[in-house]
Motif scaffolding. Structure first.
Motif, PDB file in Angstrom:
ATOM      1  N   ILE A 123       0.847  -1.206   0.000  1.00  0.00           N
ATOM      2  CA  ILE A 123       0.000   0.000   0.000  1.00  0.00           C
ATOM      3  C   ILE A 123       0.875   1.245   0.000  1.00  0.00           C
ATOM      4  CG2 ILE A 123      -1.582   1.399   1.412  1.00  0.00           C
ATOM      5  CD1 ILE A 123      -2.882  -1.256   2.311  1.00  0.00           C
ATOM      6  N   GLU A 124       1.891   1.239   0.859  1.00  0.00           N
ATOM      7  CA  GLU A 124       2.741   2.426   0.996  1.00  0.00           C
ATOM      8  C   GLU A 124       3.612   2.647  -0.245  1.00  0.00           C
ATOM      9  OE1 GLU A 124       4.563   1.863   4.838  1.00  0.00           O
ATOM     10  OE2 GLU A 124       2.799   2.730   5.847  1.00  0.00           O
ATOM     11  N   THR A 125       3.973   1.576  -0.939  1.00  0.00           N
ATOM     12  CA  THR A 125       4.717   1.714  -2.198  1.00  0.00           C
ATOM     13  C   THR A 125       3.886   2.494  -3.211  1.00  0.00           C
ATOM     14  OG1 THR A 125       5.992  -0.333  -1.893  1.00  0.00           O
ATOM     15  CG2 THR A 125       5.723   0.461  -4.155  1.00  0.00           C
ATOM     16  N   ILE A 126       2.615   2.108  -3.344  1.00  0.00           N
ATOM     17  CA  ILE A 126       1.721   2.803  -4.272  1.00  0.00           C
ATOM     18  C   ILE A 126       1.504   4.248  -3.814  1.00  0.00           C
ATOM     19  CG2 ILE A 126      -0.630   2.893  -5.214  1.00  0.00           C
ATOM     20  CD1 ILE A 126       0.935   0.614  -6.395  1.00  0.00           C
ATOM     21  N   ASN A 127       1.258   4.423  -2.510  1.00  0.00           N
ATOM     22  CA  ASN A 127       1.005   5.778  -1.998  1.00  0.00           C
ATOM     23  C   ASN A 127       2.171   6.721  -2.267  1.00  0.00           C
ATOM     24  OD1 ASN A 127      -1.546   5.272  -1.078  1.00  0.00           O
ATOM     25  ND2 ASN A 127      -0.973   5.004   1.077  1.00  0.00           N
ATOM     26  N   ILE A 128       3.387   6.220  -2.077  1.00  0.00           N
ATOM     27  CA  ILE A 128       4.566   7.064  -2.312  1.00  0.00           C
ATOM     28  C   ILE A 128       4.627   7.510  -3.768  1.00  0.00           C
ATOM     29  CG2 ILE A 128       7.092   7.010  -2.490  1.00  0.00           C
ATOM     30  CD1 ILE A 128       6.100   7.532   0.340  1.00  0.00           C
ATOM     31  N   GLU A 129       4.302   6.618  -4.695  1.00  0.00           N
ATOM     32  CA  GLU A 129       4.313   6.988  -6.112  1.00  0.00           C
ATOM     33  C   GLU A 129       3.249   8.038  -6.419  1.00  0.00           C
ATOM     34  OE1 GLU A 129       6.832   6.167  -7.916  1.00  0.00           O
ATOM     35  OE2 GLU A 129       7.483   5.044  -6.142  1.00  0.00           O
ATOM     36  N   LEU A 130       2.081   7.893  -5.798  1.00  0.00           N
ATOM     37  CA  LEU A 130       1.015   8.874  -5.999  1.00  0.00           C
ATOM     38  C   LEU A 130       1.408  10.226  -5.394  1.00  0.00           C
ATOM     39  CD1 LEU A 130      -2.213   6.752  -5.294  1.00  0.00           C
ATOM     40  CD2 LEU A 130      -0.908   6.993  -7.411  1.00  0.00           C
ATOM     41  N   ILE A 131       2.069  10.175  -4.237  1.00  0.00           N
ATOM     42  CA  ILE A 131       2.536  11.404  -3.579  1.00  0.00           C
ATOM     43  C   ILE A 131       3.560  12.133  -4.455  1.00  0.00           C
ATOM     44  CG2 ILE A 131       4.019  12.226  -1.681  1.00  0.00           C
ATOM     45  CD1 ILE A 131       2.475  10.272   0.167  1.00  0.00           C
ATOM     46  N   PHE A 132       4.533  11.386  -4.992  1.00  0.00           N
ATOM     47  CA  PHE A 132       5.549  12.005  -5.858  1.00  0.00           C
ATOM     48  C   PHE A 132       4.901  12.654  -7.079  1.00  0.00           C
ATOM     49  CE2 PHE A 132       9.122   9.000  -4.275  1.00  0.00           C
ATOM     50  CZ  PHE A 132       9.531   9.960  -3.349  1.00  0.00           C
ATOM     51  N   SER A 133       3.930  11.967  -7.648  1.00  0.00           N
ATOM     52  CA  SER A 133       3.244  12.495  -8.828  1.00  0.00           C
ATOM     53  C   SER A 133       2.492  13.788  -8.485  1.00  0.00           C
ATOM     54  CB  SER A 133       2.277  11.446  -9.376  1.00  0.00           C
ATOM     55  OG  SER A 133       1.669  11.904 -10.560  1.00  0.00           O
ATOM     56  N   ASN A 171       5.793  15.222   3.959  1.00  0.00           N
ATOM     57  CA  ASN A 171       5.868  14.451   5.207  1.00  0.00           C
ATOM     58  C   ASN A 171       5.363  13.021   5.026  1.00  0.00           C
ATOM     59  OD1 ASN A 171       6.991  16.479   6.803  1.00  0.00           O
ATOM     60  ND2 ASN A 171       4.993  17.383   7.233  1.00  0.00           N
ATOM     61  N   GLY A 172       5.090  12.643   3.758  1.00  0.00           N
ATOM     62  CA  GLY A 172       4.689  11.274   3.470  1.00  0.00           C
ATOM     63  C   GLY A 172       3.224  10.975   3.700  1.00  0.00           C
ATOM     64  N   LYS A 173       2.420  12.012   3.878  1.00  0.00           N
ATOM     65  CA  LYS A 173       0.984  11.806   4.111  1.00  0.00           C
ATOM     66  C   LYS A 173       0.197  12.175   2.860  1.00  0.00           C
ATOM     67  CE  LYS A 173       1.171  12.711   9.080  1.00  0.00           C
ATOM     68  NZ  LYS A 173       0.701  13.599  10.172  1.00  0.00           N
ATOM     69  N   CYS A 174      -0.945  11.509   2.674  1.00  0.00           N
ATOM     70  CA  CYS A 174      -1.792  11.787   1.511  1.00  0.00           C
ATOM     71  C   CYS A 174      -2.603  13.060   1.724  1.00  0.00           C
ATOM     72  CB  CYS A 174      -2.752  10.611   1.266  1.00  0.00           C
ATOM     73  SG  CYS A 174      -1.911   9.109   0.735  1.00  0.00           S
ATOM     74  N   ALA A 175      -2.966  13.719   0.629  1.00  0.00           N
ATOM     75  CA  ALA A 175      -3.723  14.972   0.712  1.00  0.00           C
ATOM     76  C   ALA A 175      -5.073  14.775   1.399  1.00  0.00           C
ATOM     77  CB  ALA A 175      -3.930  15.554  -0.687  1.00  0.00           C
ATOM     78  N   ARG A 176      -5.667  13.575   1.263  1.00  0.00           N
ATOM     79  CA  ARG A 176      -6.978  13.335   1.892  1.00  0.00           C
ATOM     80  C   ARG A 176      -6.899  13.311   3.415  1.00  0.00           C
ATOM     81  NH1 ARG A 176      -5.685   8.734  -0.855  1.00  0.00           N
ATOM     82  NH2 ARG A 176      -4.975   6.976   0.402  1.00  0.00           N
ATOM     83  N   LEU A 192      -7.725  20.612  -8.262  1.00  0.00           N
ATOM     84  CA  LEU A 192      -6.331  20.226  -8.503  1.00  0.00           C
ATOM     85  C   LEU A 192      -6.207  18.778  -8.976  1.00  0.00           C
ATOM     86  CD1 LEU A 192      -4.759  21.839  -5.285  1.00  0.00           C
ATOM     87  CD2 LEU A 192      -4.679  22.775  -7.621  1.00  0.00           C
ATOM     88  N   THR A 193      -7.272  17.983  -8.798  1.00  0.00           N
ATOM     89  CA  THR A 193      -7.325  16.546  -9.141  1.00  0.00           C
ATOM     90  C   THR A 193      -6.093  15.786  -8.637  1.00  0.00           C
ATOM     91  OG1 THR A 193      -6.365  16.789 -11.379  1.00  0.00           O
ATOM     92  CG2 THR A 193      -8.768  16.965 -11.188  1.00  0.00           C
ATOM     93  N   LEU A 194      -5.752  16.022  -7.377  1.00  0.00           N
ATOM     94  CA  LEU A 194      -4.628  15.296  -6.789  1.00  0.00           C
ATOM     95  C   LEU A 194      -5.012  13.830  -6.580  1.00  0.00           C
ATOM     96  CD1 LEU A 194      -3.447  17.875  -4.093  1.00  0.00           C
ATOM     97  CD2 LEU A 194      -2.478  17.490  -6.374  1.00  0.00           C
ATOM     98  N   LEU A 195      -4.103  12.938  -6.914  1.00  0.00           N
ATOM     99  CA  LEU A 195      -4.372  11.508  -6.753  1.00  0.00           C
ATOM    100  C   LEU A 195      -4.580  11.145  -5.292  1.00  0.00           C
ATOM    101  CD1 LEU A 195      -1.650  10.194  -9.232  1.00  0.00           C
ATOM    102  CD2 LEU A 195      -4.100  10.360  -9.654  1.00  0.00           C
ATOM    103  N   THR A 196      -3.790  11.778  -4.415  1.00  0.00           N
ATOM    104  CA  THR A 196      -3.850  11.395  -2.997  1.00  0.00           C
ATOM    105  C   THR A 196      -4.988  12.067  -2.245  1.00  0.00           C
ATOM    106  OG1 THR A 196      -2.292  13.149  -2.352  1.00  0.00           O
ATOM    107  CG2 THR A 196      -1.355  10.990  -2.922  1.00  0.00           C
ATOM    108  N   SER A 197      -5.765  12.904  -2.952  1.00  0.00           N
ATOM    109  CA  SER A 197      -6.939  13.487  -2.299  1.00  0.00           C
ATOM    110  C   SER A 197      -8.189  12.653  -2.575  1.00  0.00           C
ATOM    111  CB  SER A 197      -7.172  14.926  -2.767  1.00  0.00           C
ATOM    112  OG  SER A 197      -7.547  14.954  -4.124  1.00  0.00           O
TER     113      SER A 197
END
Length: 365
Positions: A123-133, A171-176, A192-197
């Protein structure tokens, strides 16, 4: 409703997509076999529609639909071009919510890209990629807004919000994870259509033996549930291989097969229910000789807004809504019987539509 299916390679994404949509996405035991996003449109099962079609002798029955988008498995470094790269992330920006398929089973015959099964790491691997994007998008937007704010001081508020989002992601947290109360701020963040939101629904993919107790004895599923609870997300347990098998059966065979497994509803039904809950959606109904139809709206939508789902003229020229609950209509067997008993109500612009309302809109343009 549009849902994007994501996950690491070989977690069961394409198998699940195939079972949900009867699609033809390639499902093979190696990374990146799904190269282009696969799209499938699925009708939302609703027994109320079948009954309305019967009551009104409708020529046509039109259910609500969900659009699924299946993209290639993401890997560590996807946002920087690893694997098949960042281009797949753009497909998820269009969706309302993300279904994150997580492998919660051991099987030596199915390769794991990281060598072993660990749902939280995955889960965190995917989240990190979404955060970087998302950070890449925010940095570009901040640079542009800083320049514009020199001439227009009213843009400072936008800049402050952008910086809060950037700091959270760094800080490694998702926008949501940030809760904004101001409606204008919420609208701006959505734009903004952020993936992590985007809201997330975790699909815990298990073996057949774990279905009967809904994954309660599966430690992988327990860890996913704890993780999801901490961030306010939903989880549903599914066996993608079983879903693929039952997707080819007719309704009676499907029910019989599910009963043998000790399960009352299919994974698709549970997914739809969880998705509606996650996104705060309900369905209202319209019925007549020509068509019985379900319409999906946000819970809390007022009558004019619900009318606008049918046509903008209905909202613009809204006069009133004639409303009867499905339960009353079903129990009495006809609209005229419900009307005779005073159960058909005339509602105005402030009426908040409820799930299962059967509505006839009056309008004038």
């Amino acid at each position: 409703m549009k849902l994007g299916i994501v996950g690491l390679p070989n977690v069961g994404k394409s198998t699940l997509f195939n079972s949900m949509t009867l699609g033809k996405a390639e499902a093979a035991n190696y990374p990146f076999c799904t190269i282009d996003p696969n799209v499938g449109v699925v009708p939302v099962p609703d027994k109320r529609l079948e009954r309305l079609t019967e009551l009104y002798s409708s020529e046509k029955t039109t259910p609500a639909v969900i659009e699924f988008v299946d993209i290639a498995g993401l890997v560590k470094g996807a946002s920087k071009g690893e694997g098949l790269g960042n281009k797949f992330l753009s497909h998820i920006r269009e969706v309302d919510a993300i279904i994150h398929v997580v492998r919660c089973f051991d099987d030596p015959n199915v390769v794991h890209v990281d060598g072993n099964v660990n749902p939280i790491r995955d889960i965190e691997t995917i989240n990190i990629e979404l955060i970087f994007s998302d950070l890449e998008i925010l940095e570009r937007r901040i640079s542009k807004t800083v320049k514009a704010a020199r001439a227009d001081k009213s843009l400072q508020k936008e800049l402050d919000i952008l910086n809060v989002l950037k700091e959270t992601l760094e800080n490694g947290k998702c926008a949501r994870s940030i809760v904004f109360d101001d409606p204008d701020t919420v609208s701006f963040v959505e734009s903004l259509t952020l993936l992590t939101s985007k809201p997330v629904l975790y699909a815990a993919n298990v073996l057949e033996d774990d279905l009967a107790d809904d994954g309660a004895s599966n430690n992988y599923v327990k860890s996913v549930r704890e993780y999801a609870q901490a961030e306010g997300s939903e989880v549903f347990v599914v066996c993608a291989k079983i879903e693929e098998e039952i997707s080819e059966l007719d309704n009676d065979e499907k029910l019989e097969f599910l009963a043998e497994l000790g399960v009352e509803t299919s994974g698709l039904d549970r997914l739809i229910s969880a998705s509606y809950k996650l996104l705060g959606l309900i369905s209202y109904l319209t019925a007549g000789p020509q068509e019985s139809r379900a319409w999906t709206i946000k819970n809390g939508t007022k009558a004019p807004g619900a009318a606008g789902k049918i046509h903008s003229d209905f909202e613009r020229g809204f006069i009133r809504a004639e409303v009867v609950s499905y339960d009353d209509l079903n129990r009495l067997g006809s609209y005229s019987a419900a009307k005779e008993q005073g159960l058909v109500r005339s509602e105005g612009k402030e009426y908040v539509v409820k799930d299962g309302d059967v509505i006839l809109f009056r309008f004038n343009v």
